[in-house]
Design a protein around this motif. Structure first.
Motif, PDB file in Angstrom:
ATOM      1  N   GLN A 274       0.810  -1.218   0.000  1.00 41.81           N
ATOM      2  CA  GLN A 274       0.000   0.000   0.000  1.00 41.81           C
ATOM      3  C   GLN A 274       0.846   1.271   0.000  1.00 41.81           C
ATOM      4  N   ARG A 275       2.009   1.229   0.710  1.00 43.48           N
ATOM      5  CA  ARG A 275       2.781   2.469   0.862  1.00 43.48           C
ATOM      6  C   ARG A 275       4.200   2.151   1.317  1.00 43.48           C
ATOM      7  N   LEU A 276       5.178   2.864   0.754  1.00 47.25           N
ATOM      8  CA  LEU A 276       6.571   2.777   1.202  1.00 47.25           C
ATOM      9  C   LEU A 276       6.886   3.953   2.117  1.00 47.25           C
ATOM     10  N   ILE A 277       7.650   3.680   3.176  1.00 48.15           N
ATOM     11  CA  ILE A 277       8.023   4.717   4.136  1.00 48.15           C
ATOM     12  C   ILE A 277       9.515   4.638   4.400  1.00 48.15           C
ATOM     13  N   HIS A 278      10.191   5.800   4.415  1.00 46.45           N
ATOM     14  CA  HIS A 278      11.594   5.847   4.833  1.00 46.45           C
ATOM     15  C   HIS A 278      11.652   6.655   6.121  1.00 46.45           C
ATOM     16  N   TYR A 279      12.080   5.994   7.197  1.00 41.42           N
ATOM     17  CA  TYR A 279      12.045   6.613   8.515  1.00 41.42           C
ATOM     18  C   TYR A 279      13.319   6.275   9.269  1.00 41.42           C
ATOM     19  N   ARG A 280      14.057   7.320   9.661  1.00 45.64           N
ATOM     20  CA  ARG A 280      15.281   7.156  10.433  1.00 45.64           C
ATOM     21  C   ARG A 280      16.207   6.094   9.836  1.00 45.64           C
ATOM     22  N   HIS A 281      16.524   6.279   8.549  1.00 51.19           N
ATOM     23  CA  HIS A 281      17.499   5.456   7.835  1.00 51.19           C
ATOM     24  C   HIS A 281      17.029   4.025   7.586  1.00 51.19           C
ATOM     25  N   THR A 282      15.725   3.782   7.683  1.00 49.37           N
ATOM     26  CA  THR A 282      15.203   2.439   7.451  1.00 49.37           C
ATOM     27  C   THR A 282      13.965   2.515   6.556  1.00 49.37           C
ATOM     28  N   TRP A 283      13.848   1.576   5.609  1.00 48.52           N
ATOM     29  CA  TRP A 283      12.684   1.488   4.734  1.00 48.52           C
ATOM     30  C   TRP A 283      11.646   0.559   5.346  1.00 48.52           C
ATOM     31  N   TYR A 284      10.376   0.960   5.242  1.00 44.65           N
ATOM     32  CA  TYR A 284       9.265   0.141   5.713  1.00 44.65           C
ATOM     33  C   TYR A 284       8.196   0.048   4.617  1.00 44.65           C
ATOM     34  N   LEU A 285       7.438  -1.034   4.649  1.00 45.60           N
ATOM     35  CA  LEU A 285       6.329  -1.226   3.721  1.00 45.60           C
ATOM     36  C   LEU A 285       5.041  -1.399   4.511  1.00 45.60           C
ATOM     37  N   ASP A 286       4.067  -0.532   4.256  1.00 42.02           N
ATOM     38  CA  ASP A 286       2.729  -0.727   4.795  1.00 42.02           C
ATOM     39  C   ASP A 286       1.970  -1.586   3.793  1.00 42.02           C
ATOM     40  N   ALA A 287       1.452  -2.721   4.256  1.00 41.16           N
ATOM     41  CA  ALA A 287       0.808  -3.657   3.335  1.00 41.16           C
ATOM     42  C   ALA A 287      -0.349  -4.367   4.018  1.00 41.16           C
ATOM     43  N   TRP A 288      -1.312  -4.796   3.207  1.00 39.50           N
ATOM     44  CA  TRP A 288      -2.393  -5.638   3.710  1.00 39.50           C
ATOM     45  C   TRP A 288      -1.877  -7.067   3.764  1.00 39.50           C
ATOM     46  N   CYS A 289      -1.833  -7.629   4.975  1.00 40.32           N
ATOM     47  CA  CYS A 289      -1.370  -8.996   5.164  1.00 40.32           C
ATOM     48  C   CYS A 289      -2.565  -9.928   5.007  1.00 40.32           C
ATOM     49  N   HIS A 290      -2.533 -10.822   4.008  1.00 43.21           N
ATOM     50  CA  HIS A 290      -3.687 -11.679   3.728  1.00 43.21           C
ATOM     51  C   HIS A 290      -3.807 -12.825   4.720  1.00 43.21           C
TER      52      HIS A 290
ATOM     53  N   ARG B 297      -3.138 -12.396   8.048  1.00 40.27           N
ATOM     54  CA  ARG B 297      -3.675 -11.770   9.267  1.00 40.27           C
ATOM     55  C   ARG B 297      -4.958 -10.976   8.990  1.00 40.27           C
ATOM     56  N   GLU B 298      -5.214 -10.723   7.693  1.00 37.77           N
ATOM     57  CA  GLU B 298      -6.388  -9.952   7.283  1.00 37.77           C
ATOM     58  C   GLU B 298      -6.431  -8.570   7.926  1.00 37.77           C
ATOM     59  N   ARG B 299      -5.268  -7.884   7.900  1.00 41.17           N
ATOM     60  CA  ARG B 299      -5.225  -6.516   8.398  1.00 41.17           C
ATOM     61  C   ARG B 299      -3.962  -5.828   7.896  1.00 41.17           C
ATOM     62  N   LEU B 300      -3.894  -4.524   8.074  1.00 37.83           N
ATOM     63  CA  LEU B 300      -2.721  -3.759   7.673  1.00 37.83           C
ATOM     64  C   LEU B 300      -1.590  -3.977   8.667  1.00 37.83           C
ATOM     65  N   LEU B 301      -0.380  -4.203   8.120  1.00 39.53           N
ATOM     66  CA  LEU B 301       0.799  -4.369   8.958  1.00 39.53           C
ATOM     67  C   LEU B 301       1.950  -3.583   8.342  1.00 39.53           C
ATOM     68  N   ARG B 302       2.950  -3.307   9.163  1.00 41.93           N
ATOM     69  CA  ARG B 302       4.139  -2.580   8.701  1.00 41.93           C
ATOM     70  C   ARG B 302       5.330  -3.539   8.719  1.00 41.93           C
ATOM     71  N   PHE B 303       6.029  -3.644   7.579  1.00 42.37           N
ATOM     72  CA  PHE B 303       7.149  -4.565   7.435  1.00 42.37           C
ATOM     73  C   PHE B 303       8.438  -3.781   7.183  1.00 42.37           C
TER      74      PHE B 303
END
Length: 329
Positions: free
Chosen positions: A178-194, A196-202
């Motif tokens: 759903q969305r890429l995030i760069h925060y404090r020198h680290t990349w994260y991915l916001d995604a719908w986890c199928h 867990r059936e909910r949004l999670l941050r990886f």
């Protein structure tokens, strides 16, 4: 310099300086008079550039009917200050820790920018005078970053082998990016986890492998992503939030009142110079660490969660360590 680079350079010089002599163009482009004449004819006749020769100025300029208007050549167009800004942005992008993948894909554009500017010494000076210091950076393998970026834009579902650091166990996940995030020198991915059936941050650096499943991603409304993932302080996600109210000393308030700790924060400057700041959070850990950076200059007025408890505990532990070291000495 290629013909394309030369014609863009000619128009850029005229645009930035108002008018440019034939000799100046020769010096900037380092070509023969015959080549320059052909380039000027190509600009006017083939690309429709409103360039005319002004005898009183002894130089080339845009025609009267085009002055004050913006004429653009086909393709990308930037002014000289914009080009230098792009070079500085490239320096920033090169520090994002994705194994150089962003800079690598931008290299053709950067090469073209270098040609258009034509002053290698200026470029080298600029790049030497822009320094980015990154600590504790977590690099991401280029193939993972590229696959996720492509899946994000093309709305493709991915299969991940993901290492959960807390448990030290790798799990298999099907996710819809759903969305890429760069925060404090680290990349994260916001995604719908199928699973867990909910949004999670990886965290991207914790992705051990990623493959395209060949199916379309589930689309989650952006407002829902923001509501569920951006409610708390820092990188910790969660739609349920607690609030902590901090009071900063006049000394610290001089700086803190200009800072944004969270988009939904509530700040108030008191008459005695103190600054009151209310911040929402989902997980107290990161916020507690940032509060401790202001130790001695901040107090906790109220807290609906556990951030105050963590701050007190860590402060007490720090004093105990100092006392133990003093006794041992």
């Amino acid at each position: 310099m290629t013909k394309t680079a030369r014609v863009y350079k000619i128009e850029m010089l005229i645009r930035n300086r108002g008018h440019v002599s034939f000799q100046t163009l020769l010096d900037e482009l380092e070509v023969s008079p015959a080549t320059l004449k052909r380039d000027l004819d190509y600009l006017r006749d083939r690309l429709g550039a409103p360039i005319e020769y002004d005898r009183s100025l002894n130089g080339y300029r845009f025609g009267k009917e085009y002055r004050g208007q913006r004429h653009e050549l086909p393709g990308l167009w930037f002014s000289e200050p914009e080009l230098f800004s792009l070079l500085m942005i490239n320096q920033l992008l090169g520090d994002l820790g994705s194994d150089g993948v962003i800079s690598r894909h931008l290299q053709p554009l950067l090469d073209r920018i270098h040609q258009m500017l034509g002053k290698d010494s200026d470029i080298k000076v600029l790049l030497k005078r822009v320094k980015i210091i990154g600590l504790a950076r977590r690099p991401v393998p280029s193939h993972v970053f590229e696959l996720i970026g492509e899946a994000l834009l093309k709305r493709r579902r991915l299969h991940l082998r993901y290492l959960t650091r807390g448990r030290g166990v790798a799990s298999q996940r099907d996710v819809s990016p759903q969305r890429l995030i760069h925060y404090r020198h680290t990349w994260y991915l916001d995604a719908w986890c199928h699973s867990r059936e909910r949004l999670l941050r990886f965290a991207l650096d914790a992705i051990e492998d990623a493959t395209d499943t060949g199916s379309r991603a589930k689309d989650v409304p952006v407002k829902q992503v923001e509501s569920e993932m951006d409610g708390g302080y820092g990188i910790y996600a969660g739609d349920r939030v607690d609030w902590v109210t901090l009071m900063f000393s006049p000394q610290a308030a001089r700086w803190v009142r200009h800072e944004e700790w969270h988009p939904n924060q509530k700040g108030q400057l008191h008459a005695d110079g103190r600054y009151q700041l209310a911040i929402p959070y989902s997980d107290p850990t990161e916020l507690a660490m940032d509060i401790l950076r202001h130790a001695g200059e901040v107090s906790i007025v109220s807290d609906t969660g556990k951030v105050a408890e963590i701050v007190r505990s860590r402060t007490r532990n720090a004093w105990e360590m100092l006392s133990a070291q003093k006794d041992a000495g």
